[in-house]
Design a protein around this motif. Sequence first.
Motif, PDB file in Angstrom:
ATOM      1  N   GLY A  35     144.909  65.962 -10.786  1.00 34.78           N
ATOM      2  CA  GLY A  35     143.916  64.930 -11.074  1.00 34.78           C
ATOM      3  C   GLY A  35     143.663  64.060  -9.856  1.00 34.78           C
ATOM      4  N   TRP A  36     144.733  63.747  -9.127  1.00 31.49           N
ATOM      5  CA  TRP A  36     144.592  62.972  -7.891  1.00 31.49           C
ATOM      6  C   TRP A  36     143.746  63.755  -6.879  1.00 31.49           C
ATOM      7  N   VAL A  37     144.007  65.033  -6.748  1.00 35.73           N
ATOM      8  CA  VAL A  37     143.239  65.864  -5.816  1.00 35.73           C
ATOM      9  C   VAL A  37     141.763  65.884  -6.225  1.00 35.73           C
ATOM     10  N   ASN A  38     141.487  66.033  -7.502  1.00 37.46           N
ATOM     11  CA  ASN A  38     140.100  65.999  -7.964  1.00 37.46           C
ATOM     12  C   ASN A  38     139.444  64.654  -7.666  1.00 37.46           C
ATOM     13  N   PHE A  39     140.199  63.569  -7.825  1.00 38.00           N
ATOM     14  CA  PHE A  39     139.696  62.235  -7.493  1.00 38.00           C
ATOM     15  C   PHE A  39     139.338  62.164  -6.005  1.00 38.00           C
ATOM     16  N   VAL A  40     140.248  62.633  -5.157  1.00 40.79           N
ATOM     17  CA  VAL A  40     139.995  62.609  -3.713  1.00 40.79           C
ATOM     18  C   VAL A  40     138.773  63.466  -3.389  1.00 40.79           C
ATOM     19  N   LEU A  41     138.672  64.645  -3.971  1.00 38.21           N
ATOM     20  CA  LEU A  41     137.512  65.503  -3.719  1.00 38.21           C
ATOM     21  C   LEU A  41     136.201  64.819  -4.098  1.00 38.21           C
ATOM     22  N   ARG A  42     136.198  64.101  -5.207  1.00 36.56           N
ATOM     23  CA  ARG A  42     134.973  63.404  -5.653  1.00 36.56           C
ATOM     24  C   ARG A  42     134.573  62.273  -4.720  1.00 36.56           C
ATOM     25  N   HIS A  43     135.559  61.615  -4.116  1.00 36.05           N
ATOM     26  CA  HIS A  43     135.278  60.407  -3.337  1.00 36.05           C
ATOM     27  C   HIS A  43     135.364  60.594  -1.831  1.00 36.05           C
ATOM     28  N   ASP A  44     135.756  61.757  -1.380  1.00 36.43           N
ATOM     29  CA  ASP A  44     135.877  62.033   0.062  1.00 36.43           C
ATOM     30  C   ASP A  44     134.539  62.540   0.595  1.00 36.43           C
ATOM     31  N   SER A  45     133.593  61.642   0.686  1.00 40.38           N
ATOM     32  CA  SER A  45     132.236  62.025   1.092  1.00 40.38           C
ATOM     33  C   SER A  45     132.163  62.497   2.540  1.00 40.38           C
ATOM     34  N   GLN A  46     133.138  62.137   3.344  1.00 35.59           N
ATOM     35  CA  GLN A  46     133.156  62.548   4.746  1.00 35.59           C
ATOM     36  C   GLN A  46     133.849  63.900   4.952  1.00 35.59           C
ATOM     37  N   GLY A  47     134.436  64.469   3.891  1.00 36.78           N
ATOM     38  CA  GLY A  47     135.142  65.747   4.032  1.00 36.78           C
ATOM     39  C   GLY A  47     136.358  65.629   4.931  1.00 36.78           C
ATOM     40  N   ARG A  48     137.005  64.490   4.865  1.00 29.72           N
ATOM     41  CA  ARG A  48     138.136  64.173   5.740  1.00 29.72           C
ATOM     42  C   ARG A  48     139.377  65.005   5.433  1.00 29.72           C
ATOM     43  N   TYR A  49     139.613  65.293   4.152  1.00 33.77           N
ATOM     44  CA  TYR A  49     140.872  65.913   3.743  1.00 33.77           C
ATOM     45  C   TYR A  49     140.739  67.399   3.445  1.00 33.77           C
ATOM     46  N   ARG A  50     141.831  68.112   3.756  1.00 28.72           N
ATOM     47  CA  ARG A  50     142.039  69.489   3.339  1.00 28.72           C
ATOM     48  C   ARG A  50     143.260  69.472   2.423  1.00 28.72           C
ATOM     49  N   PHE A  51     143.434  70.527   1.643  1.00 28.45           N
ATOM     50  CA  PHE A  51     144.465  70.541   0.609  1.00 28.45           C
ATOM     51  C   PHE A  51     145.221  71.865   0.612  1.00 28.45           C
ATOM     52  N   ILE A  52     146.458  71.786   0.135  1.00 31.79           N
ATOM     53  CA  ILE A  52     147.252  72.992  -0.090  1.00 31.79           C
ATOM     54  C   ILE A  52     148.292  72.676  -1.152  1.00 31.79           C
ATOM     55  N   THR A  53     148.564  73.647  -2.007  1.00 30.61           N
ATOM     56  CA  THR A  53     149.589  73.420  -3.030  1.00 30.61           C
ATOM     57  C   THR A  53     150.976  73.548  -2.418  1.00 30.61           C
ATOM     58  N   ALA A  54     151.886  72.765  -2.967  1.00 29.07           N
ATOM     59  CA  ALA A  54     153.269  72.801  -2.511  1.00 29.07           C
ATOM     60  C   ALA A  54     153.913  74.152  -2.809  1.00 29.07           C
ATOM     61  N   GLN A  55     153.391  74.862  -3.810  1.00 26.21           N
ATOM     62  CA  GLN A  55     153.971  76.137  -4.205  1.00 26.21           C
ATOM     63  C   GLN A  55     153.572  77.287  -3.287  1.00 26.21           C
ATOM     64  N   SER A  56     152.629  77.067  -2.398  1.00 27.27           N
ATOM     65  CA  SER A  56     152.205  78.109  -1.458  1.00 27.27           C
ATOM     66  C   SER A  56     153.272  78.280  -0.372  1.00 27.27           C
ATOM     67  N   PRO A  57     153.282  79.407   0.323  1.00 29.43           N
ATOM     68  CA  PRO A  57     154.263  79.579   1.408  1.00 29.43           C
ATOM     69  C   PRO A  57     154.181  78.459   2.454  1.00 29.43           C
ATOM     70  N   LEU A  58     152.977  78.068   2.842  1.00 34.21           N
ATOM     71  CA  LEU A  58     152.848  76.977   3.817  1.00 34.21           C
ATOM     72  C   LEU A  58     153.323  75.657   3.230  1.00 34.21           C
ATOM     73  N   GLY A  59     152.944  75.363   1.984  1.00 35.82           N
ATOM     74  CA  GLY A  59     153.378  74.126   1.335  1.00 35.82           C
ATOM     75  C   GLY A  59     154.897  74.038   1.263  1.00 35.82           C
ATOM     76  N   HIS A 110     142.009  68.519  10.409  1.00 36.87           N
ATOM     77  CA  HIS A 110     141.701  67.541   9.373  1.00 36.87           C
ATOM     78  C   HIS A 110     143.020  67.069   8.773  1.00 36.87           C
ATOM     79  N   ALA A 111     143.007  65.907   8.168  1.00 35.99           N
ATOM     80  CA  ALA A 111     144.179  65.447   7.439  1.00 35.99           C
ATOM     81  C   ALA A 111     144.435  66.428   6.289  1.00 35.99           C
ATOM     82  N   LEU A 112     145.704  66.686   6.010  1.00 35.85           N
ATOM     83  CA  LEU A 112     146.093  67.669   4.996  1.00 35.85           C
ATOM     84  C   LEU A 112     146.908  66.992   3.907  1.00 35.85           C
ATOM     85  N   ILE A 113     146.550  67.270   2.666  1.00 40.18           N
ATOM     86  CA  ILE A 113     147.309  66.778   1.517  1.00 40.18           C
ATOM     87  C   ILE A 113     148.011  67.971   0.877  1.00 40.18           C
ATOM     88  N   VAL A 114     149.345  67.899   0.826  1.00 39.99           N
ATOM     89  CA  VAL A 114     150.157  68.923   0.176  1.00 39.99           C
ATOM     90  C   VAL A 114     150.556  68.342  -1.176  1.00 39.99           C
TER      91      VAL A 114
END
Length: 151
Positions: free
Chosen positions: A36-60, A22-26
């Motif tokens: 707030g942007w992530v919450n906006f995307v979650l509310r409007h991403d009806s297809q479940g297109r995006y996955r997310f990870i914080t920049a502060q995580s080891p992978l981020g 899936h497309a990933l947003i860091v």
Amino acid sequence: MHSRPAYSYRSDPAVPAFADDHALIVFDGECIFCSGWVNFVLRHDSQGRYRFITAQSPLGEALYRHYWLDSRSYETNILIENGVAFLKSEGTLRMAAGLGLPWSLSSAMRIIPRALRDPLYELVARNRYRIAGRRNACFVPTPEHRSRFIA
């Protein structure tokens, strides 16, 4: 701006393996504006297109370093789509486009040269903590959205 070939992170030993089907947003998980942007995307991403990870995580952090970004200031979200990283205004416009109508109409802004769009993005990014504030701890998704986040 430097670019890397699609899926280049797969051969970087410093980047932990992750599901990239899936497309990933860091994003900066301490930034209230970014969250707030992530919450906006979650509310409007009806297809479940995006996955997310914080920049502060080891992978981020590893992805920020892989794409030659400062892994401490997080002044851009990263959109990784089909193995390609998109930064700053390009990443944001592509994220919005992926949400479908009416948000995809924002793609029309891509006619504005990136050399004009990115300085505005950078101005907001540099001042994001002053605009919206900063969390004491990283963004924590709701149980309903937990499956959309890469641990």
